[in-house]
Scaffold this active site. Structure first.
Site, PDB file in Angstrom:
ATOM      1  N   CYS A  40       0.857  -1.273   0.214  1.00  0.00           N
ATOM      2  CA  CYS A  40      -0.070  -0.067   0.117  1.00  0.00           C
ATOM      3  C   CYS A  40       0.916   1.192  -0.087  1.00  0.00           C
ATOM      4  O   CYS A  40       2.208   1.432   0.354  1.00  0.00           O
ATOM      5  CB  CYS A  40      -0.838   0.032   1.128  1.00  0.00           C
ATOM      6  SG  CYS A  40      -1.780  -1.489   1.458  1.00  0.00           S
ATOM      7  N   CYS A  44      -2.591   4.873   2.806  1.00  0.00           N
ATOM      8  CA  CYS A  44      -3.783   4.089   2.629  1.00  0.00           C
ATOM      9  C   CYS A  44      -4.903   4.220   3.646  1.00  0.00           C
ATOM     10  O   CYS A  44      -4.668   4.059   4.951  1.00  0.00           O
ATOM     11  CB  CYS A  44      -3.402   2.585   2.498  1.00  0.00           C
ATOM     12  SG  CYS A  44      -4.670   1.533   1.872  1.00  0.00           S
ATOM     13  N   ARG A  47      -7.263   0.068   7.626  1.00  0.00           N
ATOM     14  CA  ARG A  47      -6.988  -0.105   9.051  1.00  0.00           C
ATOM     15  C   ARG A  47      -5.515  -0.261   9.004  1.00  0.00           C
ATOM     16  O   ARG A  47      -4.830  -1.034   8.137  1.00  0.00           O
ATOM     17  CB  ARG A  47      -7.497  -1.368   9.606  1.00  0.00           C
ATOM     18  CG  ARG A  47      -7.051  -1.718  11.214  1.00  0.00           C
ATOM     19  CD  ARG A  47      -7.899  -2.813  11.312  1.00  0.00           C
ATOM     20  NE  ARG A  47      -7.295  -3.555  12.730  1.00  0.00           N
ATOM     21  CZ  ARG A  47      -7.729  -4.579  13.272  1.00  0.00           C
ATOM     22  NH1 ARG A  47      -8.913  -5.247  12.812  1.00  0.00           N
ATOM     23  NH2 ARG A  47      -7.303  -5.101  14.442  1.00  0.00           N
ATOM     24  N   CYS A  74      -6.125   1.621  -2.083  1.00  0.00           N
ATOM     25  CA  CYS A  74      -5.232   2.961  -2.251  1.00  0.00           C
ATOM     26  C   CYS A  74      -4.371   3.059  -3.445  1.00  0.00           C
ATOM     27  O   CYS A  74      -4.062   4.098  -3.760  1.00  0.00           O
ATOM     28  CB  CYS A  74      -4.282   2.911  -1.033  1.00  0.00           C
ATOM     29  SG  CYS A  74      -3.048   1.943  -1.232  1.00  0.00           S
ATOM     30  N   ASP A 447      21.554  36.533 -13.605  1.00  0.00           N
ATOM     31  CA  ASP A 447      20.257  36.754 -14.051  1.00  0.00           C
ATOM     32  C   ASP A 447      19.574  38.222 -13.494  1.00  0.00           C
ATOM     33  O   ASP A 447      19.700  38.353 -12.413  1.00  0.00           O
ATOM     34  CB  ASP A 447      19.211  35.750 -13.455  1.00  0.00           C
ATOM     35  CG  ASP A 447      17.906  35.803 -14.397  1.00  0.00           C
ATOM     36  OD1 ASP A 447      17.311  35.255 -15.429  1.00  0.00           O
ATOM     37  OD2 ASP A 447      16.996  36.458 -13.706  1.00  0.00           O
TER      38      ASP A 447
END
Length: 499
Positions: A40, A44, A47, A74, A447
């Site tokens: 996962c 996720c 549980r 997930c 720059d």
């Protein structure tokens, strides 16, 4: 967060991220749950597993090689990529960037190794030592992700999906889908595909980013530089032609309709085999794999930048889908206005670019290849003689391999070879690193816009060149926004060019 992937994964730290469902770590690692056999993303919603039942892997490919399948709740294969591969400059990071761009699909592991200057054996040893798997397993995981996208968003026959995703056979495709997703390809397809019903080569995808992410700002910056014929901007959607390995494609990018940290990408591909490469280049274009928490933590702690960071949290560095294209455009944009640079680039595209089979709206050409540009007559583009010679010299060097600017290039070597060309100085070479090679730690020496902002903040160019490592590219964007706000907020185009 960088040490999560550059050192051995710290189980305690990773488990804390999982227990708190911390989405900031999505893409940095995956959690393998031994009691269920799935892996996962850290956030996720299921549980939280017991700590003794989990282990952690830096890539989905590593979890798959260990026998775990992807969680279908997930969807860990759909998270932003690891920012480590953009931050780091070593061989493993360069390999990961090339694999994401489809190098294994095009040239095999041998082609990948050759592009990196290593033997296949050396490359395999380096990858497995750090990631636990070799290039083939990493490419296999990417093929599975591409196949899932095609299955869920089109009505293509499964055989077409298999070969478009890069599988060598239907059997290999079926076996991989079962191993990765614990289901058959047919069961993975929804009753009604989420795309446009499977029109040939047309897909609509959601490209996820880490929050915070202001899609409208990134798209506005790109739109302000849109080149007629190659790119298009209507105030909300940025569209452009992509030059891909199997033919040109058109992509339309717009903020996700739900306002979430994502972009909607509508792709029109010549060949579906280019899907993975197209997605990779769009993600690089929009800097979707950035780690805004790490960037803002460092830059926001600086007294000078803190107010700017607080005003625009999660600011990105818009890049280019092709560093060679950006190099040419950087030369065209030297010391001219934004409008002038757009005009010159449009003429160049019309002169040497590859016409589309049929126009898509106002989009008519792909950007010229280096070979076409090296042989083109640029006398009618409107360049000075010196600038025209620089463009031709650069194109010739890109065509013959003297200068290499692919995703897996050694950035330091790229800068050195660019600086060796007449007409290309430190500012131009640095801009290629920042917006072409998506290097997050680039400073632009000399720059003018940066100097104005630094003076307003009571700082100096020499001081700033070191104090904001390793996120100097993001500091550049904040300072540009201070000097030229019309590139980042609604308003007229600036008078001077910020490329």
């Amino acid at each position: 967060m960088l040490d999560v992937v550059t050192e051995l994964l710290d189980p305690e730290r990773c488990y804390r991220a999982v227990a708190s469902r911390d989405a900031r770590f999505d893409g940095w690692f995956v959690t393998a749950v031994h009691s269920t056999g799935i892996y996962c993303r850290p956030s996720c919603p299921a549980r939280t597993p017991l700590q003794r039942n989990v282990s952690f892997h830096t890539t989905a490919a590593g979890a798959q090689a260990a026998g775990f399948r992807a969680c279908r709740r997930c969807r860990p294969d759909a998270v932003p990529g690891s920012p480590a591969w953009d931050v780091r400059a070593d061989v493993v990071a360069r390999a990961m960037r090339l694999i994401a761009d489809g190098e294994v699909e095009r040239g095999g592991v041998g082609g990948l190794a050759a592009a990196l200057g290593y033997s296949e054996r050396q490359l395999h040893r380096l990858l497995t030592a750090e990631l636990g798997v070799g290039a083939l397993a990493l490419a296999r995981a990417q093929r599975a992700q591409t196949a899932r996208v095609l299955i869920e968003t089109t009505a293509l026959p499964m055989a077409d999906v298999a070969f478009a995703a890069g599988f060598a056979s239907i059997r290999q495709f079926n076996d991989t889908i079962r191993a990765v997703f614990a289901t058959t390809p047919t069961a993975l397809r929804p009753a009604t595909p989420r795309g446009d019903g499977g029109a040939p080569g047309r897909l609509t995808l959601r490209l996820a980013a880490r929050a915070p992410f202001a899609a409208d700002e990134v798209l506005l910056f790109l739109g302000a530089h849109a080149t007629p014929g190659l790119e298009e901007w209507d105030g909300t959607t940025f569209a452009r032609v992509l030059a891909l390995p199997h033919g040109p494609a058109v992509v339309r990018l717009s903020p996700a309709p739900d306002g979430g940290p994502a972009v909607t990408a509508e792709l029109r591909l010549t060949d579906l085999r280019d899907l993975g490469t197209a997605v990779s280049r769009c993600r690089r274009l929009l800097d979707l794999d950035a780690d805004p928490a790490a960037v803002d933590e460092l830059l926001g702690a600086d007294a000078a930048l803190a107010p700017l960071v607080a005003t625009a949290p999660g600011r990105r560095v818009p890049a280019s889908p092709d560093a060679a294209e950006l190099a040419v455009r950087a030369v065209l944009g030297q010391q001219v206005s934004v409008a002038g640079a757009r005009t010159l680039t449009a003429r160049l595209v019309t002169t040497a670019g590859r016409p589309l089979a049929e126009p898509v709206g106002t989009l008519t050409h792909a950007f010229p290849t280096a070979e076409a540009l090296a042989d083109a007559d640029l006398s009618e583009v409107g360049l000075t003689g010196a600038r025209r010679r620089t463009v031709t010299t650069l194109a010739t060097a890109l065509a013959d391999g003297t200068v290499t600017l692919g995703p897996g290039v050694d950035r330091g070597e790229a800068e050195r070879t660019l600086l060796a060309l007449p007409g290309i100085g430190p500012w131009t070479a640095a801009l290629v690193g920042l917006r072409g090679l998506a290097d997050p730690d680039v400073w632009l020496p000399g720059d003018l816009a940066l100097r104005r902002s630094l003076a307003a903040l009571g700082s100096s160019d020499a001081d700033a060149a070191t104090r904001w490592r390793p996120w100097r590219s993001y500091a550049v964007m904040h300072l540009w926004a201070l000097a030229v706000p019309s590139l980042f907020t609604r308003g007229p185009l600036p008078e001077r060019s910020v490329s």
